[in-house]
Design a protein around this motif. Structure first.
Motif, PDB file in Angstrom:
ATOM      1  N   TYR A 128      -5.082   3.233  10.697  1.00 57.69           N
ATOM      2  CA  TYR A 128      -3.757   2.604  10.662  1.00 57.69           C
ATOM      3  C   TYR A 128      -3.548   1.823   9.369  1.00 57.69           C
ATOM      4  O   TYR A 128      -2.511   1.964   8.709  1.00 57.69           O
ATOM      5  N   VAL A 129      -4.545   1.011   8.998  1.00 54.17           N
ATOM      6  CA  VAL A 129      -4.416   0.197   7.790  1.00 54.17           C
ATOM      7  C   VAL A 129      -4.383   1.083   6.541  1.00 54.17           C
ATOM      8  O   VAL A 129      -3.580   0.857   5.625  1.00 54.17           O
ATOM      9  N   SER A 130      -5.227   2.105   6.511  1.00 52.40           N
ATOM     10  CA  SER A 130      -5.267   3.006   5.347  1.00 52.40           C
ATOM     11  C   SER A 130      -3.963   3.780   5.195  1.00 52.40           C
ATOM     12  O   SER A 130      -3.528   4.050   4.073  1.00 52.40           O
ATOM     13  N   ALA A 131      -3.360   4.143   6.332  1.00 51.09           N
ATOM     14  CA  ALA A 131      -2.156   4.974   6.295  1.00 51.09           C
ATOM     15  C   ALA A 131      -0.879   4.183   6.073  1.00 51.09           C
ATOM     16  O   ALA A 131       0.098   4.720   5.536  1.00 51.09           O
ATOM     17  N   THR A 132      -0.854   2.922   6.469  1.00 51.38           N
ATOM     18  CA  THR A 132       0.398   2.162   6.440  1.00 51.38           C
ATOM     19  C   THR A 132       0.445   1.078   5.367  1.00 51.38           C
ATOM     20  O   THR A 132       1.480   0.417   5.209  1.00 51.38           O
TER      21      THR A 132
END
Length: 333
Positions: A128-132
């Motif tokens: 989630y953090v890497s993608a957003t």
């Protein structure tokens, strides 16, 4: 056309597909297959005990744990990412699972499910953090690596959590028919699952597209965030499987387990031909790469080489493999 003719044609097509797949596998991985065979010959000459059946099974058992991580790491690197947290996830999942069993009397199946859920949640946070956000995956997973390792020490108070449950300990230490170790059986199943995902589904094709050119993939209508989220969540799940199997084999949850596991997984992936810049890689190559790492570690142990030197050797292997990948790309260009 008769039913008999249809069945014969199906069998012929299946045989052709299998034969073609084997030929492609050998053609794409001939270099590292030869390297693996040469390595086995050299080690067997240096120490004949290497070819002992018990030692071969031990190599397969040890390699299986690394391959759980390397299969998912292949997906991560193909999409252009990296996951440094897998070793720490192994540790925290191991102490959570064994702690539930040993300290709270939780049924094994529930404790294992909880451990798998913990691994998936950490992987989902990475995804989630890497993608957003604009935070690089290296930094994201470096942070969760430290958080998960710290959590493992906090939960266990820095001490191993011993488990006396036979049903739990049999997860990683029992055999099928007295011959095939259970961890190897799990590996075979996971290999099939990962192969199907990467080669027979849209998701697999999307991973290659995202790693090859994220902007082009976005304009093609691919949901990049979902692809990244899946890859990192799956990586967390595979790390959890590795952590549970390792804890079962050691009859305890160790807060220090999995240290350096990410190094072995990355080494297996890059040795298998997966490009560190993303967009290219094969599950079959990762399997051969992991076997090389496993055979190398086992051979060095048999020859009495210090584990400290083994870290140096693995680091050199990664450096050479990445350099070879860069040279290959330049020549192709």
């Amino acid at each position: 056309m008769s039913q008999v003719s249809i069945n014969v044609n199906k069998k012929q097509n299946f045989a052709l597909n299998v034969g073609g797949g084997i030929k492609n596998f050998l053609r794409n991985n001939m270099g590292i297959i030869i390297g693996l065979l040469v390595l086995c010959i050299v080690i067997s000459i240096a120490n004949p005990n290497f070819l002992n059946s018990n030692n071969i099974l031990n190599v397969l058992r040890q390699t299986s744990t690394n391959l759980y991580l390397a299969l998912a790491m292949t997906m991560i690197i193909i999409i252009g990412g990296i996951d440094l947290s897998v070793g720490s996830i192994m540790a925290v999942v191991g102490v959570v699972t064994t702690g539930l069993i040993a300290l709270f009397g939780t049924p094994v199946i529930i404790a294992v499910a909880a451990g798998l859920l913990v691994g998936m949640l950490i992987g989902a946070v990475n995804g989630y953090v890497s993608a957003t956000t604009v935070i690089p995956p290296f930094i994201v997973t470096l942070a969760t690596m430290n958080i998960a390792r710290g959590a493992a020490y906090v939960i266990s108070d820095g001490k191993p959590i011993r488990v006396m449950s036979e049903s739990f300990n049999s997860i990683g230490s029992s055999y099928i028919g007295g011959v095939l170790p259970m961890p190897v059986l799990y590996l075979i199943i996971l290999l099939v699952v990962c192969y199907l995902i990467m080669n027979k589904t849209k998701l697999g094709r999307y991973m290659y597209a995202v790693g090859g050119n994220a902007e082009a993939a976005k304009f093609a209508g691919i949901n990049i965030k979902k692809v990244k989220f899946f890859a990192y969540t799956f990586s967390g799940l595979m790390a959890a499987v590795a952590g549970i199997v390792l804890a079962s084999r050691m009859f305890s949850g160790q807060p220090t387990s999995g240290t350096g596991a990410e190094l072995d997984a990355i080494a297996a992936v890059v040795l298998g031909g997966t490009s560190m810049t993303g967009g290219y890689g094969r599950i079959g190559g990762t399997v051969i790469g992991a076997l090389i790492i496993g055979v190398l570690s086992n051979g060095l142990n048999l020859m009495g080489v210090s584990s400290f030197w083994q870290y140096i050797v693995k680091g050199i292997v990664i450096l050479v493999a990445v350099y070879a990948d860069i040279i290959k790309k330049r020549r192709a260009a």
